[in-house]
Design a protein around this motif. Sequence first.
Motif, PDB file in Angstrom:
ATOM      1  N   GLU A 173       0.829  -1.205   0.000  1.00  0.00           N
ATOM      2  CA  GLU A 173       0.000   0.000   0.000  1.00  0.00           C
ATOM      3  C   GLU A 173       0.868   1.261   0.000  1.00  0.00           C
ATOM      4  N   LYS A 174       1.919   1.225   0.823  1.00  0.00           N
ATOM      5  CA  LYS A 174       2.815   2.393   0.876  1.00  0.00           C
ATOM      6  C   LYS A 174       3.447   2.665  -0.480  1.00  0.00           C
ATOM      7  N   SER A 175       3.643   1.591  -1.268  1.00  0.00           N
ATOM      8  CA  SER A 175       4.244   1.783  -2.592  1.00  0.00           C
ATOM      9  C   SER A 175       3.194   1.964  -3.673  1.00  0.00           C
ATOM     10  N   GLY A 176       1.943   2.128  -3.265  1.00  0.00           N
ATOM     11  CA  GLY A 176       0.892   2.465  -4.228  1.00  0.00           C
ATOM     12  C   GLY A 176       0.163   1.284  -4.842  1.00  0.00           C
ATOM     13  N   PHE A 177       0.291   0.095  -4.249  1.00  0.00           N
ATOM     14  CA  PHE A 177      -0.418  -1.072  -4.806  1.00  0.00           C
ATOM     15  C   PHE A 177      -1.538  -1.483  -3.855  1.00  0.00           C
ATOM     16  N   SER A 178      -2.755  -1.548  -4.397  1.00  0.00           N
ATOM     17  CA  SER A 178      -3.884  -1.883  -3.519  1.00  0.00           C
ATOM     18  C   SER A 178      -4.297  -3.351  -3.633  1.00  0.00           C
ATOM     19  N   GLU A 179      -3.749  -4.061  -4.616  1.00  0.00           N
ATOM     20  CA  GLU A 179      -4.125  -5.460  -4.866  1.00  0.00           C
ATOM     21  C   GLU A 179      -2.872  -6.311  -4.962  1.00  0.00           C
ATOM     22  N   PRO A 180      -2.963  -7.579  -4.581  1.00  0.00           N
ATOM     23  CA  PRO A 180      -1.802  -8.460  -4.810  1.00  0.00           C
ATOM     24  C   PRO A 180      -1.645  -8.757  -6.306  1.00  0.00           C
ATOM     25  N   PRO A 181      -0.485  -9.248  -6.736  1.00  0.00           N
ATOM     26  CA  PRO A 181      -0.270  -9.495  -8.169  1.00  0.00           C
ATOM     27  C   PRO A 181      -1.098 -10.671  -8.667  1.00  0.00           C
ATOM     28  N   LYS A 182      -1.507 -10.603  -9.931  1.00  0.00           N
ATOM     29  CA  LYS A 182      -2.262 -11.715 -10.537  1.00  0.00           C
ATOM     30  C   LYS A 182      -1.342 -12.604 -11.383  1.00  0.00           C
ATOM     31  N   THR A 183      -0.225 -12.010 -11.846  1.00  0.00           N
ATOM     32  CA  THR A 183       0.683 -12.796 -12.695  1.00  0.00           C
ATOM     33  C   THR A 183       2.088 -12.751 -12.091  1.00  0.00           C
ATOM     34  N   TRP A 184       2.926 -13.705 -12.512  1.00  0.00           N
ATOM     35  CA  TRP A 184       4.320 -13.734 -12.026  1.00  0.00           C
ATOM     36  C   TRP A 184       5.067 -12.452 -12.424  1.00  0.00           C
ATOM     37  N   PRO A 185       4.928 -11.968 -13.697  1.00  0.00           N
ATOM     38  CA  PRO A 185       5.629 -10.707 -14.017  1.00  0.00           C
ATOM     39  C   PRO A 185       5.183  -9.555 -13.112  1.00  0.00           C
ATOM     40  N   GLU A 186       3.886  -9.511 -12.768  1.00  0.00           N
ATOM     41  CA  GLU A 186       3.420  -8.458 -11.853  1.00  0.00           C
ATOM     42  C   GLU A 186       4.068  -8.604 -10.479  1.00  0.00           C
ATOM     43  N   LEU A 187       4.182  -9.847 -10.024  1.00  0.00           N
ATOM     44  CA  LEU A 187       4.834 -10.075  -8.721  1.00  0.00           C
ATOM     45  C   LEU A 187       6.258  -9.539  -8.753  1.00  0.00           C
ATOM     46  N   GLU A 188       6.967  -9.821  -9.858  1.00  0.00           N
ATOM     47  CA  GLU A 188       8.364  -9.372  -9.963  1.00  0.00           C
ATOM     48  C   GLU A 188       8.443  -7.844  -9.881  1.00  0.00           C
ATOM     49  N   GLU A 189       7.583  -7.207 -10.665  1.00  0.00           N
ATOM     50  CA  GLU A 189       7.622  -5.750 -10.747  1.00  0.00           C
ATOM     51  C   GLU A 189       7.230  -5.102  -9.404  1.00  0.00           C
ATOM     52  N   ILE A 308      -0.499  -8.692   6.975  1.00  0.00           N
ATOM     53  CA  ILE A 308      -0.332  -9.747   5.965  1.00  0.00           C
ATOM     54  C   ILE A 308      -1.605  -9.954   5.158  1.00  0.00           C
ATOM     55  N   GLY A 309      -1.439 -10.132   3.858  1.00  0.00           N
ATOM     56  CA  GLY A 309      -2.538 -10.577   3.009  1.00  0.00           C
ATOM     57  C   GLY A 309      -2.181 -11.928   2.408  1.00  0.00           C
ATOM     58  N   VAL A 310      -3.198 -12.667   2.022  1.00  0.00           N
ATOM     59  CA  VAL A 310      -2.973 -13.968   1.407  1.00  0.00           C
ATOM     60  C   VAL A 310      -3.801 -14.046   0.133  1.00  0.00           C
ATOM     61  N   ALA A 311      -3.210 -14.566  -0.929  1.00  0.00           N
ATOM     62  CA  ALA A 311      -3.878 -14.606  -2.235  1.00  0.00           C
ATOM     63  C   ALA A 311      -3.516 -15.912  -2.945  1.00  0.00           C
ATOM     64  N   PRO A 312      -4.236 -16.221  -4.031  1.00  0.00           N
ATOM     65  CA  PRO A 312      -3.825 -17.381  -4.839  1.00  0.00           C
ATOM     66  C   PRO A 312      -2.451 -17.127  -5.457  1.00  0.00           C
ATOM     67  N   LEU A 313      -1.744 -18.177  -5.804  1.00  0.00           N
ATOM     68  CA  LEU A 313      -0.453 -18.013  -6.480  1.00  0.00           C
ATOM     69  C   LEU A 313      -0.678 -17.328  -7.833  1.00  0.00           C
ATOM     70  N   PRO A 314       0.279 -16.502  -8.267  1.00  0.00           N
ATOM     71  CA  PRO A 314       0.127 -15.825  -9.562  1.00  0.00           C
ATOM     72  C   PRO A 314       0.129 -16.819 -10.727  1.00  0.00           C
ATOM     73  N   LEU A 315      -0.259 -16.304 -11.886  1.00  0.00           N
ATOM     74  CA  LEU A 315      -0.293 -17.108 -13.117  1.00  0.00           C
ATOM     75  C   LEU A 315       0.787 -16.647 -14.081  1.00  0.00           C
ATOM     76  N   GLY A 316       1.162 -17.544 -14.988  1.00  0.00           N
ATOM     77  CA  GLY A 316       2.035 -17.142 -16.088  1.00  0.00           C
ATOM     78  C   GLY A 316       1.250 -16.203 -17.004  1.00  0.00           C
ATOM     79  N   GLU A 317       1.981 -15.404 -17.761  1.00  0.00           N
ATOM     80  CA  GLU A 317       1.367 -14.449 -18.699  1.00  0.00           C
ATOM     81  C   GLU A 317       0.371 -15.176 -19.613  1.00  0.00           C
ATOM     82  N   GLY A 318      -0.838 -14.642 -19.711  1.00  0.00           N
ATOM     83  CA  GLY A 318      -1.828 -15.224 -20.627  1.00  0.00           C
ATOM     84  C   GLY A 318      -2.553 -16.457 -20.091  1.00  0.00           C
ATOM     85  N   GLN A 319      -2.201 -16.905 -18.906  1.00  0.00           N
ATOM     86  CA  GLN A 319      -2.847 -18.105 -18.350  1.00  0.00           C
ATOM     87  C   GLN A 319      -4.087 -17.716 -17.551  1.00  0.00           C
ATOM     88  N   THR A 320      -5.040 -18.649 -17.445  1.00  0.00           N
ATOM     89  CA  THR A 320      -6.264 -18.344 -16.699  1.00  0.00           C
ATOM     90  C   THR A 320      -6.543 -19.350 -15.586  1.00  0.00           C
TER      91      THR A 320
END
Length: 444
Positions: A173-189, A308-320
């Motif tokens: 949140e402090k870095s401006g993100f309100s949601e956890p990442p949905k994809t692995w590239p988002e997690l990295e960034e 702490i927040g908990v979310a599903p594991l991210p997906l590869g790009e284009g995966q559903t």
Amino acid sequence: MTERNEGSGVAAGRKLSRRDFLKVGGAGIAGAALLGSAGCGGGSSGSGDLIFAMGADTTGTMPTLIDKFNKQSKGFKVTYREMPTDTGAYFDKLRTQFQAGGGDIDVIGADVIWPVQFAASGWLLDVTDRFPKSKQSEFLPGPIQSLTFEDKIYGVPWYTDAGLLYYRADLLEKSGFSEPPKTWPELEEMGLKTAQDQGIDNAFVFQGDQYEGGVCNGCEYIWTHGGNVLDPADPSKVVIDSPEAAAGLATEQGIVEDGVAPQAVATYTETETDPAFLGNKAVFARNWPYMYSLAGTTDYPDVKPEQIGVAPLPLGEGQTQLASALGGWNMLINAQTDMPDEAWEFVQWITAEEQQKWRALKASLLPTRPTLYEDQEIRDTIPVIALGEEALKNARSRPVSPYYSDMSLEMQEQFNAVVSGDTTPEDAVASLQTSLEQIVEAGA
Ligand code: GLC
């Protein structure tokens, strides 16, 4: 090459036919002739106490639980035998005892990957008559399937597990993100930016060591990129040598190469993950539900559950298709026990609603009884349980096979080499295609 344990799945000198293997690998039911019991003796050591084995408990709930049983037990007491926390080391110890004729352990707290292999060797008490389908329906189907071999059942589900993404909601949140990442590239960034902004050592930590947890992590990267280890439609077919599986392992390798996770994750198990994430040294972590209960305790005062927040594991790009590894532990009974009725009484007690609820509240372990997910007290106090329920819907089994332990050793080696940068993802999946096929063929 990893040295393979001889006769791992099946009692020495006896093998399942290929046809049997296919059936076991399929629904995990029907087919293979039950192989004879591997010896004599064993069970309870004549002390009058029931011996219950389980790995050392990081959540510290086991001794209390056993005390509670002993206080109310009329005819007999239970002695807790502490086993290695590492599932592989624990498995090896049990197998050695079984191969030597049974050993003195009566009741076994067992990883979901073991029952089919142990049952195929004749080492487990068949509890089908005590635990008919009408009772089995009170439990989640995944853990029930892990206990089913040849249309018989060999234990009772105790608690279940699914791989989760933990995140520091406060830091994001402090870095401006309100949601956890949905994809692995988002997690990295998001991880790299937040770690840098907030002065945190690592963006992400996970389990990359050469052990069973490394297999769970590796499979999750493969599944979240659309790959598979075995063909879901025909589990005798190894399909790991695919562009999707290689892409999954490339993401795992890239996360380390790009400094998203430290190189040290090549030696990380769950035990190293807890202090990294709960010691304020990582923005994200992949772990099982239990880690939630450790937040803010005297061992880990730095990070509180509210952060702490908990979310599903991210997906590869284009995966559903979301995916995480199905883990968990079952209660099994040694076929050689001389206290089968007492063993059953204890198994029923520890898997009952009351005990499962107590442990869910204390140790944030996911219950195996679906009714407990509706329990308001659990939902209010342990949010990770409701999130875990979601993750369970997308949880996938590691290969179900009487030869699983051999398959696991091969995956442990290759997945760890990927994390360490010692092999390419393409070479790893090609090598696994050959070695896993050989293991499947060995059952022919
Ligand atoms: C957890 C899971 C288990 C898995 C192990 C790997 O204990 O419940 O199924 O094999 O982690 O480390």
